[in-house]
Write a protein that holds these residues in place. Structure first.
Motif, short mmCIF file in Angstrom:
data_model
loop_
_atom_site.label_atom_id
_atom_site.label_comp_id
_atom_site.label_asym_id
_atom_site.label_seq_id
_atom_site.Cartn_x
_atom_site.Cartn_y
_atom_site.Cartn_z
N ARG A 324 0.83 -1.21 0.00
CA ARG A 324 0.00 0.00 0.00
C ARG A 324 0.86 1.26 0.00
NH1 ARG A 324 -1.33 4.40 0.28
NH2 ARG A 324 -3.11 5.38 1.27
N HIS A 374 -7.82 5.37 1.73
CA HIS A 374 -8.29 4.96 3.04
C HIS A 374 -9.77 4.61 2.95
CE1 HIS A 374 -4.47 6.91 4.06
NE2 HIS A 374 -4.92 7.97 3.42
N ASN A 379 -12.00 7.91 1.69
CA ASN A 379 -10.97 8.83 1.17
C ASN A 379 -10.16 8.11 0.08
OD1 ASN A 379 -8.02 10.32 2.75
ND2 ASN A 379 -8.85 10.67 0.72
N HIS A 381 -7.33 8.32 -3.08
CA HIS A 381 -6.25 9.08 -3.71
C HIS A 381 -6.29 8.75 -5.19
CE1 HIS A 381 -5.01 10.56 0.03
NE2 HIS A 381 -4.58 9.41 0.51
N GLU A 412 -7.49 15.11 3.02
CA GLU A 412 -6.44 15.21 4.05
C GLU A 412 -5.22 16.00 3.60
OE1 GLU A 412 -5.36 11.13 4.91
OE2 GLU A 412 -4.44 10.91 2.95
N HIS A 413 -4.99 16.19 2.28
CA HIS A 413 -3.77 16.86 1.83
C HIS A 413 -3.87 18.37 1.91
CE1 HIS A 413 -2.81 13.10 -0.82
NE2 HIS A 413 -2.72 12.87 0.47
ZN ZN Z 1 -3.66 9.35 2.41
#
Ligand code: ZN
Ligand code: S2G
Length: 458
Positions: A324, A374, A379, A381, A412-413
């Motif tokens: 991961r 996630h 979430n 990406h 989250e970024h």
């Molecule tokens: Zn992440």
């Protein structure tokens, strides 16, 4: 605001010492572009203060000279928030890397903004305490930067984001006032929560210099599993089962076959399961007592024995996580990715993914879209390879599709420069106006990290 006049360099050298004022492009280069290679610009100076008082003096000098400042931690950001756009002074917090003693009574400790997550984790090992936020950038990311971006990572479903770990903060404002709330008192309702306002403000409202952090009890018994499933709907059914049947759940990550193949090739790893699967779910359970039975119980009936591998010892657990965590490096090796960090309501995740690849190809026929993230938080990406760094048609397509499915354009970024022009997809005009009013109130001269987070006012 102007770029740094030579007098400023002398003045800053008087504050931090000449060795910590960098002007030589050879030396400033590492502070000027971010991890993705997509964002950044020339700094006029890089300054490395040694403590909060020096940060305050450096900021005051830059405000007086009306020269913009980019606060920077480990420079592991992914949205261009911690690098110059051109001409700013980079104020590096890296030297504020102190790690205080563990306050075992309170389950808290004080850290300097420049301490890295990895250093904190090593500092805590053996103490019986752990830190609730973890992610693959742990050796570079600093706790100050993680607070400034409200970082998330793999354990949000158990411990929350960075915001939930911040029990107090010390920060320098553009006015030279210092916010100092470091007592770690559990309850403190005396007035507005300014530390809370600065969490996630990406260096645009103040410069975080220290944090009082909440710790979580270390959970000695951890077990990790990697399961192969047919599609995302099967992964979501597994997640639902896990959330109900495994209270020790600590992480639920998802990735696809295409990303896994890049990782296998890049890291020369064996295929983790006896046969290839379209979708993979990485599950971690952590508790005081061995959670293996609980996890096996939750998996039973949903995943067959041949479709899952379970690891209990540290080395084999780390080996499963590598599949991961190596996604970012393996994708970066293919080219500069357009990284969309989106969060969907769990019920919208599958419908979103049903449309994603077609929508991206419509916007950018050359695009190759790799999705991981996630799962437990909804979430994803979404990494798009192919389009040129400056071509954001695919970015816009993904963010619009996200908004159509009620999702957030940044999970989250953070926003940085990467997502600022699309903030309106997740925030209404009134809310953005209030954000701009708060920004003007705390940074009237517009010195703190200009061009970040808030949409450009055309
Ligand atoms: Zn992440
Ligand atoms: C992840 C870390 C950085 C990236 O892997 O969970 O948040 O490149 C990311 O996406």
């Amino acid at each position: 605001v102007d770029s740094a006049p030579p007098r400023l360099a002398q003045e800053l050298a008087g504050v931090v010492g000449a060795a910590h004022v960098l002007a030589d492009p050879e030396l400033t280069a590492g502070y000027e572009t971010d991890l993705t290679g997509r964002f950044g610009g020339p700094a006029s100076l890089v300054v490395r203060p040694g403590g909060a008082a020096e940060v305050a003096a450096v900021l005051a000098a830059c405000v007086a000279a009306r020269v913009p400042v980019v606060p920077q931690g480990g420079n592991s950001g992914l949205v261009g928030g911690g690098v110059p756009t051109g001409g700013e002074v980079v104020l590096s917090l890296a030297r504020l890397d102190s790690l205080g003693p563990v306050d075992t009574a309170a389950g808290q400790l004080t850290v300097g903004a420049g301490a890295t997550l990895g250093a904190l984790q090593r500092h805590l090992s053996g103490s019986g305490w752990a830190f609730g936020v973890d992610h693959g950038g742990r050796e570079v990311a600093t706790l100050g930067g993680m607070a400034a971006t409200n970082a998330g990572g793999a354990n949000v479903l158990r411990h929350g984001s960075m915001r939930a770990q911040v029990a107090g903060m010390e920060a320098v404002l553009a006015s030279s006032d210092v916010i100092r709330r470091m007592s770690g008192a559990i309850k403190d309702n005396a007035g507005l929560d300014l530390p809370g306002l600065l969490v996630g403000s990406e260096g645009t409202l103040g410069i975080i210099t220290a944090l009082r952090l909440r710790l979580v009890p270390a959970l000695p018994a951890t077990v990790t599993a990697l399961a192969g499933v047919e599609d995302v709907r099967a992964a979501l059914a597994l997640l639902d089962q896990l959330r109900r049947a495994a209270p020790s759940l600590h992480a639920v990550e998802l990735f696809h076959r295409d990303g896994l193949e890049l990782v296998i090739r890049r890291r020369r790893l064996p295929d983790p399961l006896p046969r290839p699967f379209p979708v993979y779910v990485l599950i971690e359970c952590a508790a005081r007592q061995d959670p293996l039975d609980e996890l096996a119980g939750a998996l039973g009936g949903v995943v067959s024995e041949d479709d899952v591998v379970v690891a209990a010892d540290t080395a084999s657990r780390r080996a499963l996580w590598e599949y991961r965590e190596a996604h970012n490096e393996a994708i970066n090796a293919e080219g500069i990715p357009h990284k969309l960090d989106v969060c969907l309501p769990l019920g919208e995740l599958a419908p979103f993914l049903d449309e994603l690849h077609a929508r991206v190809r419509e916007a950018a026929p050359v695009a190759r879209t790799i999705v991981y993230g996630h799962l437990g938080d909804g979430n994803l990406h979404v990494n798009v390879l192919g389009p040129a760094p400056g071509d954001d048609a695919a970015d816009e397509a993904v963010l619009r599709l996200t908004a159509e499915h009620g999702g957030s354009i940044s999970a989250e970024h953070g926003i940085g420069v990467a997502k600022a022009r699309w903030l309106h997809l997740s925030r209404g005009p009134g809310e953005i106006a209030v954000m701009a009013a708060i920004k003007r109130a705390l940074d009237p001269a517009g010195v703190l990290n200009p061009g970040k987070l808030l949409p450009p006012t055309d």
